[in-house]
Write a protein that holds these residues in place. Sequence first.
Motif, short mmCIF file in Angstrom:
data_model
loop_
_atom_site.label_atom_id
_atom_site.label_comp_id
_atom_site.label_asym_id
_atom_site.label_seq_id
_atom_site.Cartn_x
_atom_site.Cartn_y
_atom_site.Cartn_z
N ALA A 189 0.82 -1.21 0.00
CA ALA A 189 0.00 0.00 0.00
C ALA A 189 0.85 1.26 0.00
O ALA A 189 0.33 2.36 -0.22
CB ALA A 189 -0.91 0.00 1.22
N THR A 194 -0.62 1.44 -5.76
CA THR A 194 -1.68 1.27 -4.76
C THR A 194 -2.89 0.55 -5.35
O THR A 194 -3.45 -0.36 -4.73
CB THR A 194 -2.11 2.63 -4.18
N LYS A 198 -4.46 -3.03 -4.08
CA LYS A 198 -5.85 -3.18 -3.64
C LYS A 198 -6.58 -4.24 -4.46
O LYS A 198 -7.46 -4.93 -3.96
CB LYS A 198 -6.59 -1.84 -3.72
#
Length: 472
Positions: A189, A194, A198
Amino acid sequence: MSLSANTRVALIFCAFISLLLWLFLPYPWMWFVRYVDSVPPVSYDGRIQFNLDNLKKPKNETEIVNIVKDAYQSRRKIRVLADGHSWSQIAQTQDIMISLVDYAGIVEYDRKALTVTVRAGTPLHQISTDLDKMGLAMMNLGSVAGQSVAGAISTGTHGTGLTVGNLAENVLSLRIVTGNDGQVLTLSANDNNTDLFKAAQVSIGMFGVISEVTLKVQKKFKLKEIRTHHKLNYCLDHMDSLVKGDHKYVKMWVEFNNNFCVLYQTSETDEEITRIPTLEGFLIYYSFAIQTRITYLLPFLTPLMMHFVNIIGFGCDTVRVDKSYNIFNDFFHLPVHQEGEVVVPYSHAAEAVRAIESEVLIHQHPVNYMTEVRFVKGDDIWLSPEYGTVPGTCAITLTMYAPESTALQYFNAVYDVMKGFNARFHWGKHFKHGAREIEQLYPKYWEFKTLRAKMDPKNIFVNKFLDEKFEI
């Protein structure tokens, strides 16, 4: 033709043993091979048989990379098989099956930073016991301890507690051998990928083979579990105060036919550990085991037999204190069964349970198990059932031991009823949702598909089941 006394005794003995096997081991030979073989040839419920002719058991990341590169060049499919504790077809393939059973264990840990890095094939129970020796503990766990860490996070597996996220939310970084010719990526993260992180936290094995996982942990702790039984109406009427009260981990075991609810309220404690409830576990397991075998053949007896389970298995309120992982994980193993799961926004929790109750009572579904009601904090993980929910979700586990057609009739009926609540589902359990429904339920569906294509351009990590769900 008369039989000798010894022959009659032998026949009676064989009949008795057969009865015991029928009562307690619904799939005797399958149970045997699952617990003798290091890689299970059948799923937990014995329903799905895995093709292990092309089984690969890598011992290190280099071997994983080589397997993926070979598949990439030959355009063969790969799926990773762990404990087989799934009811959906996510692990199935006729090509290469990878087991990480020989690629397990803790790589490193940091008591100060409260982190641990583990190999992807490590079972959750091994992580828990190893961390305990280091003075650490997992922040939360589900009911089952045999799952591999990679399998658990990749399907959105969770425990319970409205302030506690699913297991994937505890992931700080992932190391993945991707379908892009075996390229190895480390995702977290805190880097520039990012979105990719995710998407990868709950990826159903579609991004590649997870090699290592770094998790947030905490100092080891003990839990005090208070179990009480109530009328279901009471638990639903007071759900908000029960779930958001003084206890961090709350769940309910619901039985619709007899308006019965077992309430579990659990919090951290410094009290002394109590004895293991051996007799209690025995009574719960075997009361379930016996009544499920009877109601499998005579489903009209379900309300009566479940009434006996309520009395025998849960008739007494209990309090127990133990190490955190011993409380998180069920201290007894439920007999073989079928499972589905609906996940609704917490604001609809009581209403959704009542809607399922009406479906069961009106259409007389022979639900011969408790229905587990748990609560999970919302998150921002793209394919997590908790994505974008505030404060979180209510996950209702649908459980039944019955012919597959009977179980699916019940699960599908509930899924239809739950459409009004925008209910999601558990990726590792029975679900009937098609691509269009999944697209509507998961806002990041198309973004996930775009990133998946980059991670696996030749679709080597896609099987028939996933192809249907994501139209690849």
